[in-house]
Enzyme design. Structure first.
Site, PDB file in Angstrom:
ATOM      1  CG  ASP A   1      24.888 -25.517  -9.465  1.00 33.68           C
ATOM      2  OD1 ASP A   1      25.131 -24.309  -9.266  1.00 33.68           O
ATOM      3  OD2 ASP A   1      23.976 -26.108  -8.870  1.00 33.68           O
TER       4      ASP A   1
ATOM      5  CE  LYS B   1      25.621 -25.412  -4.928  1.00 31.09           C
ATOM      6  NZ  LYS B   1      24.859 -25.789  -6.120  1.00 31.09           N
TER       7      LYS B   1
ATOM      8  CE1 TYR C   1      41.739 -26.694  -5.486  1.00 29.43           C
ATOM      9  CE2 TYR C   1      44.043 -27.103  -5.993  1.00 29.43           C
ATOM     10  CZ  TYR C   1      42.707 -27.224  -6.307  1.00 29.43           C
ATOM     11  OH  TYR C   1      42.345 -27.886  -7.448  1.00 29.43           O
TER      12      TYR C   1
ATOM     13  CG  ASP D   1      41.576 -27.482 -10.434  1.00 28.87           C
ATOM     14  OD1 ASP D   1      42.269 -27.381 -11.466  1.00 28.87           O
ATOM     15  OD2 ASP D   1      41.519 -28.533  -9.763  1.00 28.87           O
TER      16      ASP D   1
END
Ligand code: NAD
Length: 358
Positions: free
Chosen positions: A223, A190, A123, A247
């Site tokens: 995930d 991640k 972002y 988000d």
């Protein structure tokens, strides 16, 4: 008296903002609204979607209540919502996700706190357009320094994650957990793939966690986190994430408690707080008096607590809970079918809450 900057927003913003203003006023708390516009229409009139006067008002009043604002997709001006968070350094996006009795959900008693870093990650707005001179230079630099090739017809978005921003958001998560009697903080990342950015987020989170031995700490790969939340949300408590995963997981968590119509939020900095629902401007519902105002009304409850109006916040939240449990004056999204003819309008929900306020 409190002075609060009030930004109705666009799309469905004005409808839910009006409903929210009415129910807050009905609590009897003395608030003077400093009303400001931002977004597409302001852009057309003034050449900027976020005039300096809006920022000045928030800086002066320190508290704002905001409706959603549309961002053009793929082109046009950058997100006003992101610009506000970055310009005012509202580094923390706090999104409580709690099931209300009577809401149609797959699970009962979900009670999650999503804490999203608000200032960096993908972002950051550092982007290189396909075919630009700078993009070509960047691709050449990357190839020269890493030996890796990037296809020449690529666009590139940069993902910075810093120790500074990670430390303060993870610290916020632990402090929040302590103050609110929460048992556990889960950091989401991640790091197996993005070792330099998400790896740093994880390492920094672990270091901060050492200072809070009274709170359990764990981490999850994003995930897996999504699957775990959908299967067993009760295992989780406070969840802290970098901006983009924050988000995505915020909307997932909203889905667990009955949808975006029920998910409130706050953007917090050291001194300034801007309260807004998780959802966007849902343009296809604009002007229909149909959309659920509860996410923004619950953002208003968070604002009242922040202003120290704890009793008014409690009364308003109780009235909301009552209206949800009764199930009569709720909008289409909370009915068994979206075309349920008994669905209440946005303004009817506000009226029902006002009628229920003790
Ligand atoms: P959205 O959140 O506006 O809506 C997605 C869908 O969720 C809607 O079509 C509707 O079915 C449902 N929904 C949303 N709010 C609801 C409510 N209050 N009651 C009932 N159902 C509701 O997401 P989008 O369509 O992806 O985005 C629309 C615009 O909003 C985009 O321009 C986006 O950039 C912007 N946006 C703004 C903010 C913000 O102002 N903070 C946040 C997210 C998206």
């Amino acid at each position: 008296m409190h002075i609060v900057t009030f930004i109705p927003g666009d799309g469905i913003g004005p409808e839910i903002s009006e409903a929210t203003k009415r129910v807050i006023e009905a609590t009897g708390v003395d608030i003077k609204w400093d009303i400001h516009e931002a977004g597409q229409e302001v852009f057309e009139r003034q050449g900027t979607p976020l005039p300096q006067s809006v920022l000045d008002s928030i800086k002066k009043n320190k508290v704002a209540l905001k409706g959603p604002i549309t961002t053009p997709v793929g082109k046009g001006f950058r997100s006003v919502n992101v610009a506000l968070r970055q310009t005012l350094d509202l580094y923390c996006c706090l999104r409580p996700c709690k099931t209300f009795k009577g809401a149609r959900t797959r699970f009962e008693n979900v009670d999650l706190i999503i804490i999203r870093e608000n200032t960096e990650d993908l972002y950051a707005g550092i982007e290189f357009e396909k075919d630009s001179e700078d993009t070509k230079k960047l691709i050449d630099f990357i190839t020269a320094s890493t030996g890796k090739t990037i296809r020449p017809d690529s666009g590139i978005s940069i993902k910075p994650i810093s120790v500074y921003a990670t430390e303060r958001i993870v610290r916020f998560a632990f402090e929040y957990a302590r103050k609110n009697n929460r048992r556990k903080v889960t950091a989401v990342h991640k790091a197996n793939i993005m070792k330099c950015s998400d790896g740093l987020f994880l390492e920094t989170s672990r270091n901060v966690a050492k200072r809070y031995p009274d709170i359990e700490f764990e981490d999850r790969i994003v995930d897996n986190m999504c699957m775990q939340l959908v299967q067993k949300p009760k295992l989780y408590d406070v969840i802290v994430l970098p901006n983009l995963y924050g988000d995505v997981v915020s909307d997932l968590a909203a889905g667990l408690i009955g949808g975006l119509g029920l998910a409130p939020g706050a953007n917090l900095g050291e001194e300034i707080a801007v309260f807004e629902p998780v959802h966007g401007s849902a343009p296809k519902y604009k002007g229909l008096n149909k959309i659920n105002p509860l996410a923004m009304i619950l953002s208003g409850v968070m604002m009242l607590k922040h202003l120290g109006e704890v009793e008014a916040a409690r009364r308003l939240e109780t009235a909301v809970a009552h209206v949800i449990e009764e199930g009569r004056y709720v909008t289409y999204d909370m009915k068994p079918s979206p075309d349920d003819p008994t669905a209440a309008t946005t303004s009817m929900v506000a009226d029902a809450i006002i009628g229920t306020l003790s």
